[in-house]
Design a protein around this motif. Structure first.
Motif, PDB file in Angstrom:
ATOM      1  N   ARG A  93       0.903  -1.255   0.041  1.00 30.95           N
ATOM      2  CA  ARG A  93       0.003   0.003   0.030  1.00 30.95           C
ATOM      3  C   ARG A  93       0.908   1.168  -0.139  1.00 30.95           C
ATOM      4  NH1 ARG A  93      -3.496  -3.085   3.539  1.00 30.95           N
ATOM      5  NH2 ARG A  93      -2.310  -2.230   5.352  1.00 30.95           N
ATOM      6  N   ARG A  94       2.108   1.255   0.912  1.00 30.20           N
ATOM      7  CA  ARG A  94       2.780   2.493   0.866  1.00 30.20           C
ATOM      8  C   ARG A  94       3.436   2.629  -0.416  1.00 30.20           C
ATOM      9  NH1 ARG A  94       6.205   1.159   6.387  1.00 30.20           N
ATOM     10  NH2 ARG A  94       4.658   2.106   7.913  1.00 30.20           N
ATOM     11  N   VAL A  95       3.880   1.561  -1.179  1.00 30.18           N
ATOM     12  CA  VAL A  95       4.563   1.628  -2.503  1.00 30.18           C
ATOM     13  C   VAL A  95       3.625   2.241  -3.626  1.00 30.18           C
ATOM     14  CG1 VAL A  95       5.705   0.339  -4.626  1.00 30.18           C
ATOM     15  CG2 VAL A  95       6.238   0.062  -1.969  1.00 30.18           C
ATOM     16  N   ASP A  96       2.206   1.583  -3.511  1.00 35.93           N
ATOM     17  CA  ASP A  96       1.304   2.057  -4.435  1.00 35.93           C
ATOM     18  C   ASP A  96       0.976   3.382  -4.261  1.00 35.93           C
ATOM     19  OD1 ASP A  96       0.959  -0.491  -5.380  1.00 35.93           O
ATOM     20  OD2 ASP A  96      -0.792  -0.814  -4.065  1.00 35.93           O
ATOM     21  N   LYS A  97       0.749   4.059  -3.034  1.00 34.75           N
ATOM     22  CA  LYS A  97       0.647   5.317  -2.710  1.00 34.75           C
ATOM     23  C   LYS A  97       1.728   6.368  -3.229  1.00 34.75           C
ATOM     24  CE  LYS A  97      -0.675   8.625   1.002  1.00 34.75           C
ATOM     25  NZ  LYS A  97      -0.875   9.025   2.285  1.00 34.75           N
ATOM     26  N   ALA A  98       2.972   5.804  -3.063  1.00 34.07           N
ATOM     27  CA  ALA A  98       3.977   6.788  -3.657  1.00 34.07           C
ATOM     28  C   ALA A  98       4.175   6.580  -5.104  1.00 34.07           C
ATOM     29  CB  ALA A  98       5.386   6.038  -3.169  1.00 34.07           C
ATOM     30  N   MET A  99       3.974   5.292  -5.636  1.00 35.39           N
ATOM     31  CA  MET A  99       3.932   5.215  -7.243  1.00 35.39           C
ATOM     32  C   MET A  99       2.962   6.112  -7.862  1.00 35.39           C
ATOM     33  SD  MET A  99       6.682   3.803  -8.014  1.00 35.39           S
ATOM     34  CE  MET A  99       8.072   3.075  -7.321  1.00 35.39           C
ATOM     35  N   VAL A 100       1.735   6.205  -7.097  1.00 32.60           N
ATOM     36  CA  VAL A 100       0.459   7.032  -7.768  1.00 32.60           C
ATOM     37  C   VAL A 100       0.932   8.487  -7.779  1.00 32.60           C
ATOM     38  CG1 VAL A 100      -1.741   7.722  -7.261  1.00 32.60           C
ATOM     39  CG2 VAL A 100      -1.185   5.438  -7.485  1.00 32.60           C
ATOM     40  N   ALA A 101       1.489   8.817  -6.780  1.00 30.97           N
ATOM     41  CA  ALA A 101       1.864  10.318  -6.796  1.00 30.97           C
ATOM     42  C   ALA A 101       3.002  10.638  -7.828  1.00 30.97           C
ATOM     43  CB  ALA A 101       2.499  10.808  -5.362  1.00 30.97           C
ATOM     44  N   LEU A 102       3.842   9.561  -7.954  1.00 35.27           N
ATOM     45  CA  LEU A 102       4.573   9.751  -9.346  1.00 35.27           C
ATOM     46  C   LEU A 102       4.288   9.537 -10.526  1.00 35.27           C
ATOM     47  CD1 LEU A 102       7.651   7.547  -8.011  1.00 35.27           C
ATOM     48  CD2 LEU A 102       7.632  10.166  -8.083  1.00 35.27           C
ATOM     49  N   TRP A 103       3.170   8.768 -10.736  1.00 34.59           N
ATOM     50  CA  TRP A 103       2.155   8.751 -11.943  1.00 34.59           C
ATOM     51  C   TRP A 103       1.722   9.816 -12.399  1.00 34.59           C
ATOM     52  CZ3 TRP A 103      -2.859   9.001 -13.417  1.00 34.59           C
ATOM     53  CH2 TRP A 103      -3.027   8.276 -14.891  1.00 34.59           C
ATOM     54  N   ARG A 104       0.947  10.336 -11.360  1.00 33.53           N
ATOM     55  CA  ARG A 104       0.141  11.579 -11.626  1.00 33.53           C
ATOM     56  C   ARG A 104       1.091  12.754 -11.965  1.00 33.53           C
ATOM     57  NH1 ARG A 104      -3.689  10.848  -6.390  1.00 33.53           N
ATOM     58  NH2 ARG A 104      -5.536   9.888  -7.659  1.00 33.53           N
ATOM     59  N   LEU A 105       2.380  12.939 -11.192  1.00 35.49           N
ATOM     60  CA  LEU A 105       3.231  13.904 -11.910  1.00 35.49           C
ATOM     61  C   LEU A 105       3.738  13.820 -13.384  1.00 35.49           C
ATOM     62  CD1 LEU A 105       4.695  16.524 -10.956  1.00 35.49           C
ATOM     63  CD2 LEU A 105       6.546  15.223 -10.007  1.00 35.49           C
ATOM     64  N   GLN A 106       4.145  12.362 -13.525  1.00 36.65           N
ATOM     65  CA  GLN A 106       4.499  11.921 -14.922  1.00 36.65           C
ATOM     66  C   GLN A 106       3.597  12.397 -15.975  1.00 36.65           C
ATOM     67  OE1 GLN A 106       7.064  10.247 -16.290  1.00 36.65           O
ATOM     68  NE2 GLN A 106       5.881   9.321 -18.271  1.00 36.65           N
ATOM     69  N   ALA A 107       2.167  12.464 -15.709  1.00 34.77           N
ATOM     70  CA  ALA A 107       1.372  13.087 -16.713  1.00 34.77           C
ATOM     71  C   ALA A 107       1.569  14.318 -17.185  1.00 34.77           C
ATOM     72  CB  ALA A 107      -0.275  12.875 -16.157  1.00 34.77           C
ATOM     73  N   PHE A 108       2.136  15.143 -16.374  1.00 32.96           N
ATOM     74  CA  PHE A 108       2.326  16.633 -16.698  1.00 32.96           C
ATOM     75  C   PHE A 108       3.883  16.652 -17.252  1.00 32.96           C
ATOM     76  CE2 PHE A 108      -1.118  16.824 -13.974  1.00 32.96           C
ATOM     77  CZ  PHE A 108      -2.107  17.624 -14.821  1.00 32.96           C
ATOM     78  N   HIS A 109       4.945  15.778 -16.585  1.00 34.64           N
ATOM     79  CA  HIS A 109       6.336  15.965 -16.819  1.00 34.64           C
ATOM     80  C   HIS A 109       6.990  14.745 -17.510  1.00 34.64           C
ATOM     81  CE1 HIS A 109       6.025  19.992 -15.024  1.00 34.64           C
ATOM     82  NE2 HIS A 109       5.070  19.381 -13.903  1.00 34.64           N
ATOM     83  N   CYS A 130       5.773  19.762 -20.234  1.00 37.80           N
ATOM     84  CA  CYS A 130       5.539  21.166 -19.790  1.00 37.80           C
ATOM     85  C   CYS A 130       5.804  22.352 -20.332  1.00 37.80           C
ATOM     86  CB  CYS A 130       5.761  21.306 -18.211  1.00 37.80           C
ATOM     87  SG  CYS A 130       7.752  21.427 -17.976  1.00 37.80           S
ATOM     88  N   GLY A 131       6.807  22.126 -21.368  1.00 43.03           N
ATOM     89  CA  GLY A 131       7.313  23.463 -21.905  1.00 43.03           C
ATOM     90  C   GLY A 131       8.626  23.540 -21.575  1.00 43.03           C
ATOM     91  N   ARG A 132       9.015  23.393 -20.723  1.00 38.99           N
ATOM     92  CA  ARG A 132      10.480  23.766 -20.350  1.00 38.99           C
ATOM     93  C   ARG A 132      11.421  22.717 -20.696  1.00 38.99           C
ATOM     94  NH1 ARG A 132       9.670  24.649 -14.022  1.00 38.99           N
ATOM     95  NH2 ARG A 132       8.131  22.757 -14.180  1.00 38.99           N
ATOM     96  N   THR A 133      12.731  23.074 -21.020  1.00 37.72           N
ATOM     97  CA  THR A 133      13.712  21.947 -21.043  1.00 37.72           C
ATOM     98  C   THR A 133      13.717  20.979 -20.093  1.00 37.72           C
ATOM     99  OG1 THR A 133      15.675  23.265 -20.153  1.00 37.72           O
ATOM    100  CG2 THR A 133      15.069  23.800 -22.624  1.00 37.72           C
ATOM    101  N   LEU A 134      14.358  19.696 -20.355  1.00 39.90           N
ATOM    102  CA  LEU A 134      14.287  18.790 -19.255  1.00 39.90           C
ATOM    103  C   LEU A 134      15.194  19.116 -18.109  1.00 39.90           C
ATOM    104  CD1 LEU A 134      14.477  15.624 -21.273  1.00 39.90           C
ATOM    105  CD2 LEU A 134      12.520  16.191 -20.072  1.00 39.90           C
ATOM    106  N   ALA A 189      15.628  22.197 -17.303  1.00 40.50           N
ATOM    107  CA  ALA A 189      15.357  23.283 -16.494  1.00 40.50           C
ATOM    108  C   ALA A 189      14.048  23.053 -15.470  1.00 40.50           C
ATOM    109  CB  ALA A 189      14.808  24.428 -17.149  1.00 40.50           C
ATOM    110  N   CYS A 190      13.389  21.585 -15.945  1.00 37.94           N
ATOM    111  CA  CYS A 190      12.225  21.474 -15.341  1.00 37.94           C
ATOM    112  C   CYS A 190      12.724  20.439 -13.929  1.00 37.94           C
ATOM    113  CB  CYS A 190      11.265  20.178 -16.259  1.00 37.94           C
ATOM    114  SG  CYS A 190       9.779  19.687 -15.343  1.00 37.94           S
ATOM    115  N   GLY A 191      12.324  21.123 -12.860  1.00 34.23           N
ATOM    116  CA  GLY A 191      12.418  20.540 -11.608  1.00 34.23           C
ATOM    117  C   GLY A 191      11.636  19.092 -11.488  1.00 34.23           C
ATOM    118  N   GLU A 192      10.457  19.235 -11.931  1.00 38.02           N
ATOM    119  CA  GLU A 192       9.720  17.929 -11.494  1.00 38.02           C
ATOM    120  C   GLU A 192      10.234  16.715 -12.308  1.00 38.02           C
ATOM    121  OE1 GLU A 192       8.714  20.955 -12.456  1.00 38.02           O
ATOM    122  OE2 GLU A 192       7.352  21.539 -10.888  1.00 38.02           O
ATOM    123  N   SER A 193      10.961  16.925 -13.708  1.00 38.08           N
ATOM    124  CA  SER A 193      11.544  16.006 -14.609  1.00 38.08           C
ATOM    125  C   SER A 193      12.595  15.466 -13.675  1.00 38.08           C
ATOM    126  CB  SER A 193      11.803  16.415 -15.785  1.00 38.08           C
ATOM    127  OG  SER A 193      10.627  16.616 -16.634  1.00 38.08           O
TER     128      SER A 193
END
Length: 210
Positions: free
Chosen positions: A133-149, A161-165, A167-171
């Motif tokens: 469950r802990r791993v699932d919760k962590a990976m879901v957060a990463l998956w959601r961020l991956q959708a934008f970055h 997101c439009g920035r270079t890789l 320059a993109c802190g999320e990436s």
């Protein structure tokens, strides 16, 4: 145009104004699918204010997701370490039992050994479920961020997101965990298709398709 979302229950839907995923509770099919944030800047005469508020909204969402991703990456690493430690401990106890620490020829010893083995199994199962469950919760957060970055296939070296890789802190946060997250997603899809418990979020396209 009437929407097709369920009525009188909380649902997540994309705002038709800013495009962000928001929580709604619809009372009628004719209710506008526009979040509370965007209702304050309706009308053509407020276009500048609307754009400015959209930028602020998305910046806040991205900053929140970046924080979630950092926490998720740390939680995933910690969960894996905890799981390894728990498995090592259980294996050591199992080996001690197998080595004859308890005398199986003695009825009391045999009964105690069976009891301990059963307890070890239950504890290992609980630890495994908790870790999953802990791993699932962590990976879901990463998956959601991956959708934008994620790397933009149309623009080498650029993030979606439009920035270079670079320059993109999320990436940069995602890069170290991206392959683990994709491997996790593939495993969850196998579980989903088999009708078993999975950790995919409700907005995942395969979950909705099912």
């Amino acid at each position: 145009m009437p929407h097709e979302h369920p009525l009188h229950v909380d649902v997540e839907a994309r705002c038709l104004c800013c495009g962000s995923l928001q929580r709604f509770r619809f009372a009628s099919p004719s209710d506008q699918v526009v979040c509370e944030h965007c209702r304050t800047h309706g009308g053509d005469e407020k276009a500048v204010r609307r754009d400015r508020e959209h930028i602020a909204l998305w910046r806040g969402i991205l900053e929140h997701q970046a924080a979630d991703a950092s926490a998720a990456a740390a939680a995933a690493t910690l969960s894996q370490s905890e799981a390894a430690a728990e498995l090592a401990r259980v294996a050591a106890e199992r080996d001690r039992l197998r080595a004859g620490v308890l005398d199986e020829n003695d009825p009391a010893g045999a009964e105690l050994r069976r009891s301990l083995q059963g307890d070890l199994v239950r504890r290992a199962e609980r630890a495994t479920a908790l870790t999953a469950r802990r791993v699932d919760k962590a990976m879901v957060a990463l998956w959601r961020l991956q959708a934008f970055h994620h790397p933009d296939a149309r623009k080498p070296g650029a993030c979606t997101c439009g920035r270079t890789l670079a320059a993109c802190g999320e990436s940069r946060v995602l890069e170290a965990q991206r392959q683990d997250m994709l491997d996790w997603e593939r495993r969850q899809l196998v579980l989903l298709k088999a009708g078993e418990r999975h950790g995919l979020p409700p907005e995942h396209p395969e979950v909705g398709a099912g």
